[in-house]
Write a protein that holds these residues in place. Structure first.
Motif, short mmCIF file in Angstrom:
data_model
loop_
_atom_site.label_atom_id
_atom_site.label_comp_id
_atom_site.label_asym_id
_atom_site.label_seq_id
_atom_site.Cartn_x
_atom_site.Cartn_y
_atom_site.Cartn_z
N SER A 298 -2.15 15.72 -11.26
CA SER A 298 -0.90 16.15 -10.62
C SER A 298 -0.02 14.99 -10.16
O SER A 298 1.20 15.15 -10.03
CB SER A 298 -1.22 17.05 -9.42
OG SER A 298 -2.00 16.34 -8.47
N TYR A 299 -0.60 13.81 -9.91
CA TYR A 299 0.20 12.69 -9.40
C TYR A 299 0.07 11.42 -10.24
O TYR A 299 0.59 10.38 -9.86
CB TYR A 299 -0.21 12.37 -7.95
CG TYR A 299 -1.67 12.00 -7.79
CD1 TYR A 299 -2.14 10.73 -8.10
CD2 TYR A 299 -2.58 12.93 -7.32
CE1 TYR A 299 -3.47 10.39 -7.97
CE2 TYR A 299 -3.92 12.61 -7.18
CZ TYR A 299 -4.37 11.34 -7.50
OH TYR A 299 -5.68 11.01 -7.35
N LEU A 300 -0.60 11.49 -11.38
CA LEU A 300 -0.89 10.28 -12.17
C LEU A 300 0.39 9.59 -12.64
O LEU A 300 0.49 8.36 -12.57
CB LEU A 300 -1.78 10.63 -13.37
CG LEU A 300 -2.27 9.44 -14.19
CD1 LEU A 300 -3.08 8.49 -13.32
CD2 LEU A 300 -3.13 9.92 -15.36
N GLU A 301 1.36 10.34 -13.13
CA GLU A 301 2.61 9.74 -13.61
C GLU A 301 3.36 9.03 -12.49
O GLU A 301 3.92 7.95 -12.68
CB GLU A 301 3.49 10.81 -14.27
CG GLU A 301 2.93 11.36 -15.57
CD GLU A 301 2.71 10.26 -16.60
OE1 GLU A 301 3.56 9.35 -16.72
OE2 GLU A 301 1.65 10.28 -17.27
N GLU A 302 3.38 9.66 -11.32
CA GLU A 302 4.03 9.03 -10.16
C GLU A 302 3.32 7.75 -9.77
O GLU A 302 3.95 6.75 -9.42
CB GLU A 302 4.05 10.01 -8.99
CG GLU A 302 4.83 9.50 -7.78
CD GLU A 302 4.82 10.47 -6.62
OE1 GLU A 302 5.29 10.08 -5.54
OE2 GLU A 302 4.32 11.60 -6.79
N ALA A 303 1.99 7.76 -9.84
CA ALA A 303 1.20 6.57 -9.51
C ALA A 303 1.48 5.44 -10.51
O ALA A 303 1.56 4.27 -10.14
CB ALA A 303 -0.28 6.91 -9.49
N LYS A 304 1.64 5.79 -11.79
CA LYS A 304 1.95 4.79 -12.81
C LYS A 304 3.28 4.12 -12.52
O LYS A 304 3.42 2.90 -12.61
CB LYS A 304 1.98 5.44 -14.19
CG LYS A 304 0.60 5.80 -14.74
CD LYS A 304 0.73 6.43 -16.12
CE LYS A 304 -0.62 6.79 -16.70
NZ LYS A 304 -0.51 7.43 -18.03
N ARG A 305 4.28 4.93 -12.17
CA ARG A 305 5.60 4.36 -11.84
C ARG A 305 5.50 3.45 -10.62
O ARG A 305 6.15 2.41 -10.55
CB ARG A 305 6.61 5.48 -11.59
CG ARG A 305 7.01 6.25 -12.84
CD ARG A 305 8.24 7.12 -12.58
NE ARG A 305 7.97 8.14 -11.59
CZ ARG A 305 7.50 9.36 -11.87
NH1 ARG A 305 7.24 9.68 -13.16
NH2 ARG A 305 7.28 10.25 -10.94
N PHE A 306 4.67 3.84 -9.64
CA PHE A 306 4.50 3.04 -8.44
C PHE A 306 3.91 1.67 -8.77
O PHE A 306 4.39 0.64 -8.30
CB PHE A 306 3.58 3.79 -7.47
CG PHE A 306 3.23 3.02 -6.22
CD1 PHE A 306 4.13 2.93 -5.17
CD2 PHE A 306 2.00 2.40 -6.10
CE1 PHE A 306 3.81 2.22 -4.02
CE2 PHE A 306 1.67 1.69 -4.96
CZ PHE A 306 2.58 1.60 -3.92
N TYR A 307 2.87 1.63 -9.61
CA TYR A 307 2.21 0.36 -9.93
C TYR A 307 2.95 -0.45 -10.98
O TYR A 307 2.68 -1.64 -11.15
CB TYR A 307 0.77 0.62 -10.37
CG TYR A 307 -0.17 0.83 -9.21
CD1 TYR A 307 -0.58 -0.24 -8.43
CD2 TYR A 307 -0.61 2.10 -8.87
CE1 TYR A 307 -1.41 -0.06 -7.35
CE2 TYR A 307 -1.46 2.29 -7.78
CZ TYR A 307 -1.85 1.21 -7.02
OH TYR A 307 -2.67 1.40 -5.94
N LEU A 308 3.90 0.18 -11.69
CA LEU A 308 4.71 -0.56 -12.65
C LEU A 308 6.01 -1.07 -12.02
O LEU A 308 6.80 -1.73 -12.69
CB LEU A 308 5.05 0.32 -13.86
CG LEU A 308 3.88 0.58 -14.83
CD1 LEU A 308 4.30 1.58 -15.90
CD2 LEU A 308 3.39 -0.71 -15.46
N SER A 309 6.21 -0.75 -10.74
CA SER A 309 7.41 -1.24 -10.05
C SER A 309 7.35 -2.76 -9.96
O SER A 309 6.29 -3.38 -10.07
CB SER A 309 7.51 -0.64 -8.65
OG SER A 309 6.41 -1.04 -7.85
#
Length: 287
Positions: free
Chosen positions: A205-216
């Protein structure tokens, strides 16, 4: 024999000290009251501001008294060097706690509301003073993430000789690792598949958001290109046990919830697998 002029001199110092002391206490009370009534969110931020204000007034009162009585203190220091040395030895822990508190105040290794671990102490910082830190204990042990109901008060001298492990409280996401042990007789490939599936389902449910967070830009500069997909690795702790090491991304302060979801799903899948094997064997015996 003390003369009248000496009495008058000390009396003026005492009155001046009392006026400054009670004035600063009154100002501190008004400032804290104003902050408490203000609409500051989250609650940890308001608590942190109040603690900083209290500590700032303690320092201000301390230096005010030192300034007023500086000449007298200088005379006493010269006259009672031996006594001062004895007192310093006797109050060693007191000064270490104060210096540890000063170090924490200047270095800011953690804030109110952060979860920290130091030596055998682990918990959420509820209050900080120059002599001690109050933690709401989390556990039991290092593998659990719920409040135990105990309050820990630790001396600040501990910060001078020990490192602090901080569980991120200000970031949106964190990488979390935990261990699921299995017997060496288990089908480790099946266990790995079930555990990885459970991790992927819990993080979906939150994996894509987490990816964007760590790719910032902020985190990419620190960590570089890092894969945050759920993963399972193995370690053999002893001849009878295999440790499956799970690493997942998860929202900060939800590590216990996500970990419990993964373990429950894994156990359900394992139970279904064993039930299926049992039914297959009964069906084979029927023929």
């Amino acid at each position: 024999m003390t003369s009248f002029s000496d009495f008058q001199f000390y009396f003026q110092h005492i009155v001046t000290t009392a006026i400054f002391f009670f004035s600063l206490i009154a100002i501190r009370f008004l400032v804290v009251k104003q902050i408490s009534q203000s609409k500051i969110s989250p609650a940890e931020t308001k608590r942190s501001i109040i603690v900083r204000v209290n500590n700032a007034f303690i320092v201000l009162i301390f230096f005010t008294i030192i300034t007023i009585w500086s000449n007298e203190l200088k005379t006493m220091a010269i006259s009672f060097v031996a006594i001062a040395a004895a007192i310093a030895i006797a109050t060693k822990e007191f000064f270490l706690c104060f210096i540890g508190g000063l170090y924490k105040w200047l270095a800011k290794p953690f804030s109110i509301g952060d979860r920290i671990e130091i030596l055998n102490y682990r918990g959420e910082v509820a209050d900080f003073k120059f002599m001690s830190t109050t933690l709401l204990e989390i556990g039991p042990g290092k593998d659990h993430y719920q409040y135990t109901g105990r309050t820990l008060v630790i001396p600040n001298s501990i910060y001078l000789t020990n490192s602090i492990a901080k569980e991120s409280h200000s970031e949106s996401f964190t990488l979390h690792t935990f261990i699921v042990p299995i017997s060496k007789n288990e089908d480790w490939k099946s266990c790995e598949a079930n555990l990885l599936f459970a991790a992927q389902e819990s993080c979906k449910s939150y994996l894509e958001e987490a990816k964007r967070f760590y790719l910032s830009e902020k985190h990419f500069f620190v960590l570089g290109p890092v894969s945050i997909e759920p993963r399972v690795q193995f370690s053999i702790s002893n001849l009878n046990q295999i440790d499956m090491i799970v690493r997942i991304p998860c929202p900060s302060l939800q590590t216990n919830k996500v970990q419990q979801n993964i373990i429950r799903t894994f156990l359900e899948l394992q139970s279904e697998k064993k039930e299926k094997i049992k039914n297959d064997r009964l069906g084979a015996n029927a023929f």
